[in-house]
Design a protein around this motif. Structure first.
Motif, short mmCIF file in Angstrom:
data_model
loop_
_atom_site.label_atom_id
_atom_site.label_comp_id
_atom_site.label_asym_id
_atom_site.label_seq_id
_atom_site.Cartn_x
_atom_site.Cartn_y
_atom_site.Cartn_z
N ASP A 27 -42.12 -26.21 36.23
CA ASP A 27 -41.75 -25.36 37.50
C ASP A 27 -42.29 -24.09 37.40
O ASP A 27 -42.02 -23.31 36.38
N HIS A 28 -43.12 -23.48 38.27
CA HIS A 28 -43.75 -22.09 38.22
C HIS A 28 -43.08 -21.50 39.60
O HIS A 28 -43.02 -22.18 40.83
N GLY A 29 -42.48 -20.36 39.34
CA GLY A 29 -42.05 -19.62 40.40
C GLY A 29 -40.60 -20.06 40.87
O GLY A 29 -40.12 -19.86 42.05
N LEU A 30 -39.95 -20.81 39.99
CA LEU A 30 -38.26 -21.15 40.49
C LEU A 30 -37.47 -20.64 39.34
O LEU A 30 -37.70 -20.66 38.13
N THR A 31 -36.40 -20.12 39.93
CA THR A 31 -35.38 -19.65 38.91
C THR A 31 -34.68 -20.73 38.38
O THR A 31 -34.40 -21.84 39.06
N GLY A 32 -33.99 -20.56 37.28
CA GLY A 32 -33.34 -21.58 36.46
C GLY A 32 -32.12 -21.77 37.30
O GLY A 32 -31.51 -22.68 36.96
N THR A 33 -31.49 -20.93 37.86
CA THR A 33 -30.13 -21.01 38.82
C THR A 33 -30.19 -22.16 39.96
O THR A 33 -29.36 -22.60 40.38
N LYS A 34 -31.29 -22.28 40.34
CA LYS A 34 -31.85 -23.41 41.44
C LYS A 34 -31.86 -24.86 40.77
O LYS A 34 -32.64 -25.04 39.88
N ARG A 35 -30.85 -25.81 41.32
CA ARG A 35 -30.90 -26.91 40.89
C ARG A 35 -32.29 -27.81 41.23
O ARG A 35 -32.68 -28.58 40.68
#
Length: 193
Positions: free
Chosen positions: A38-46
């Motif tokens: 996953d590129h450009g996605l924060t870890g807080t987003k499920r």
């Protein structure tokens, strides 16, 4: 075909590079075609498509491999949810060189401790970011969002509104701003005399 190593890598912004994580996963024995990213996605987003694919790829007896825990989960609830997914399928989790089985009591405890530290680290990063922004603002380097209306426009808006001749929608159209901006502006501007 059990006992596969499935890798997962993630970076939070488009400016970050996944190459180091990919190299780490490959050095741990994960085949390049079995690394999901996953590129450009924060870890807080499920909603992370790469993680969804990685979790779909693992089967009982397989091992999900990540370079660091914070690349997998950034909060305790998220880490627990992932652990539940792995536990239900009998999948081991490998973080760097450490492998543990989430169905094992020690493995569960270790996972919860690591998840707590990952969340703590994320909180520290947010705190440092806020402190940095506060410092930059104090030095005049960070000015924040600029107002949509000038001080003269605020005064004229208040005068026109107080006259009773104009509706909010009329004022929004005249000043070319949203109705919400008009309401906020009126709250901030004292009543004209």
């Amino acid at each position: 075909m059990n006992n596969l190593l499935i890798g997962y890598a993630r970076c939070s912004t488009d400016k970050q590079d996944l190459q180091i994580q990919r190299e780490t996963l490959t050095s741990l024995g994960v085949a390049a075609d079995r690394i999901y990213c996953d590129h450009g996605l924060t870890g807080t987003k499920r909603d992370r498509p790469g993680l969804t694919q990685a979790l779909a790829a693992v089967r009982g007896g397989d091992t999900l491999v990540v370079a660091k825990l914070d690349r997998l989960a950034r909060s305790v609830p998220d880490a627990r949810w992932i652990a539940e997914q792995l536990t239900e399928r009998g999948v081991r989790l490998q973080i760097g060189a450490s492998v543990y089985d989430p169905t094992d009591p020690m493995g569960k405890m270790f996972f919860n401790i690591l998840a707590t530290f990952a969340e703590f680290e994320a909180d520290l990063i947010r705190l440092r970011t806020r402190e940095g922004m506060k410092r930059a603002k104090a030095q005049g380097k960070l000015r924040g969002k600029q107002p949509k209306l000038s001080s003269m426009q605020y005064k004229e808006l208040r005068r026109m509104y107080d006259s009773g001749d104009y509706a909010i929608s009329d004022l929004a159209e005249m000043f070319r701003v949203s109705r919400a901006t008009i309401y906020r502006s009126l709250e901030r501007t004292p009543v004209s005399r």
